[in-house]
Design a protein around this motif. Structure first.
Motif, PDB file in Angstrom:
ATOM      1  N   VAL A 123       0.833  -1.198   0.000  1.00  0.00           N
ATOM      2  CA  VAL A 123       0.000   0.000   0.000  1.00  0.00           C
ATOM      3  C   VAL A 123       0.873   1.255   0.000  1.00  0.00           C
ATOM      4  O   VAL A 123       0.644   2.198  -0.761  1.00  0.00           O
ATOM      5  N   LEU A 124       1.897   1.265   0.850  1.00  0.00           N
ATOM      6  CA  LEU A 124       2.780   2.427   0.934  1.00  0.00           C
ATOM      7  C   LEU A 124       3.593   2.622  -0.341  1.00  0.00           C
ATOM      8  O   LEU A 124       3.913   3.743  -0.723  1.00  0.00           O
ATOM      9  N   GLN A 125       3.922   1.519  -1.018  1.00  0.00           N
ATOM     10  CA  GLN A 125       4.759   1.606  -2.212  1.00  0.00           C
ATOM     11  C   GLN A 125       3.951   1.886  -3.478  1.00  0.00           C
ATOM     12  O   GLN A 125       4.510   2.385  -4.466  1.00  0.00           O
ATOM     13  N   HIS A 126       2.656   1.571  -3.484  1.00  0.00           N
ATOM     14  CA  HIS A 126       1.870   1.698  -4.710  1.00  0.00           C
ATOM     15  C   HIS A 126       0.674   2.642  -4.569  1.00  0.00           C
ATOM     16  O   HIS A 126       0.506   3.549  -5.392  1.00  0.00           O
ATOM     17  N   GLU A 127      -0.168   2.432  -3.572  1.00  0.00           N
ATOM     18  CA  GLU A 127      -1.386   3.239  -3.474  1.00  0.00           C
ATOM     19  C   GLU A 127      -1.106   4.681  -3.063  1.00  0.00           C
ATOM     20  O   GLU A 127      -1.680   5.616  -3.638  1.00  0.00           O
ATOM     21  N   VAL A 128      -0.237   4.872  -2.089  1.00  0.00           N
ATOM     22  CA  VAL A 128       0.095   6.237  -1.662  1.00  0.00           C
ATOM     23  C   VAL A 128       0.742   7.029  -2.809  1.00  0.00           C
ATOM     24  O   VAL A 128       0.328   8.170  -3.095  1.00  0.00           O
ATOM     25  N   PRO A 129       1.741   6.479  -3.535  1.00  0.00           N
ATOM     26  CA  PRO A 129       2.291   7.211  -4.693  1.00  0.00           C
ATOM     27  C   PRO A 129       1.248   7.506  -5.767  1.00  0.00           C
ATOM     28  O   PRO A 129       1.325   8.541  -6.440  1.00  0.00           O
ATOM     29  N   ASN A 130       0.265   6.608  -5.931  1.00  0.00           N
ATOM     30  CA  ASN A 130      -0.786   6.860  -6.926  1.00  0.00           C
ATOM     31  C   ASN A 130      -1.663   8.051  -6.538  1.00  0.00           C
ATOM     32  O   ASN A 130      -2.134   8.799  -7.404  1.00  0.00           O
ATOM     33  N   ILE A 131      -1.882   8.230  -5.248  1.00  0.00           N
ATOM     34  CA  ILE A 131      -2.636   9.404  -4.792  1.00  0.00           C
ATOM     35  C   ILE A 131      -1.842  10.669  -5.105  1.00  0.00           C
ATOM     36  O   ILE A 131      -2.380  11.668  -5.591  1.00  0.00           O
ATOM     37  N   ARG A 132      -0.542  10.618  -4.853  1.00  0.00           N
ATOM     38  CA  ARG A 132       0.311  11.771  -5.148  1.00  0.00           C
ATOM     39  C   ARG A 132       0.348  12.053  -6.660  1.00  0.00           C
ATOM     40  O   ARG A 132       0.329  13.208  -7.095  1.00  0.00           O
ATOM     41  N   LYS A 133       0.393  10.975  -7.458  1.00  0.00           N
ATOM     42  CA  LYS A 133       0.395  11.134  -8.910  1.00  0.00           C
ATOM     43  C   LYS A 133      -0.906  11.784  -9.377  1.00  0.00           C
ATOM     44  O   LYS A 133      -0.902  12.634 -10.270  1.00  0.00           O
TER      45      LYS A 133
END
Length: 292
Positions: A135-145
């Motif tokens: 989650v920290l490696q994929h979902e959080v960066p996707n929110i930032r993107k």
């Protein structure tokens, strides 16, 4: 926009049934049933609250895709109306991959409030402890993107909370029990002798249990907190939100954005064309909480 009822329920025409029906119809046509007032770090500056869930095909179905649903609050500062976005995912995939759902909802927030949210609070359901790193490696960066795709340099502070429904922790009162002998509604347990020693999480019993049964407290794990909530602030926020579930006049067991995401994903499963495609919901329907 539709509202379905069972004939036998209509014939009985009980007060509780009519109340429940009225709540659902009101919110589906754009009404507001309950609002959140004066909650720290929500009503002070424009804040968007997300809820996300992924549903998977039934056992024995090895080919149908999983369905992701994300909801987000639109009506700051009331935090009562949630718009949803839905997408297909690979079969059995739990991690959300489509960042366009986030950007769509943030854009909708801007159109509704004439400004971008300055704070994001995200509640995520269905993630096991072994998937926290994913989650920290994929979902959080996707929110930032998604934020960056809306406006260059736009990166509001994010608080990301995992909601656990399936766990085996139960609590028993030593004093001040409710009428059924259960712990009082609103009880929070965050003692480190019980909770995780490194991750910050807490248990919250936010609903009145059925007499004669044991209530099931929810566990909330704060994976990321850039908004610097204190323990009391995040706990009060979650408990306050539990009083705003549009379908019920009482506090519910799970924070409502997660409930709404689950309903939206379930509805999307009905829309999927043989599991191969997901038709778009028309905007004149999508702007309301049609999935409730």
């Amino acid at each position: 926009m539709t509202q379905c009822c069972k004939p036998e329920k209509v014939k009985k025409c009980s007060k509780d049934f009519l109340q429940s029906l009225a709540l659902k119809i009101n919110v589906k046509v754009g009404g507001i049933n309950f609002v959140l007032r004066e909650i720290c770090k929500v009503t002070d500056i424009p804040t968007i609250i997300f809820g996300a869930d992924v549903t998977h095909p039934e056992q024995g179905d090895d080919s149908s895709p999983s369905i992701a649903a994300v909801v987000a609050s639109m009506d700051w500062p009331s935090v009562a109306s949630y718009k949803c976005a839905m997408a297909l995912q690979n079969h059995g995939q739990e991690i959300l991959t489509d960042h366009s759902m986030y950007s769509e909802l943030i854009q909708a927030f801007r159109e509704t409030n004439s400004q971008l949210p300055k704070r994001i609070i995200f509640f995520r359901d269905g993630v096991a402890g072994t998937q926290f790193c994913d989650v920290l490696q994929h979902e959080v960066p996707n929110i930032r993107k998604a934020c960056e795709s809306i406006e260059e340099g736009y990166q509001p502070p994010l608080t990301f909370v995992i909601v656990h429904k399936r766990h085996h922790a139960r609590f028993f009162p030593t004093e001040n029990a409710d009428g059924s002998g259960d712990i009082l509604t609103g009880t929070v347990v965050d003692d480190k002798t019980i909770c995780h020693s490194s991750h910050y999480h807490f248990y919250l019993k936010s609903h009145d249990g059925i007499p004669g049964t044991k209530s099931w407290p929810m566990r909330y794990t704060v994976l990321l907190d850039e908004n610097n909530f204190t323990s009391d602030e995040i706990q009060q926020l979650v408990y306050g939100l539990c009083h705003t579930y549009a379908r019920c006049p009482e506090s519910v067991s799970v924070v409502p954005p997660v409930y709404y995401a689950h309903h939206a994903a379930y509805r999307a499963r009905k829309y999927a064309d043989g599991g191969l495609s997901l038709p778009k919901v028309k905007e004149n329907i999508k702007k309301f909480m049609f999935y409730v």
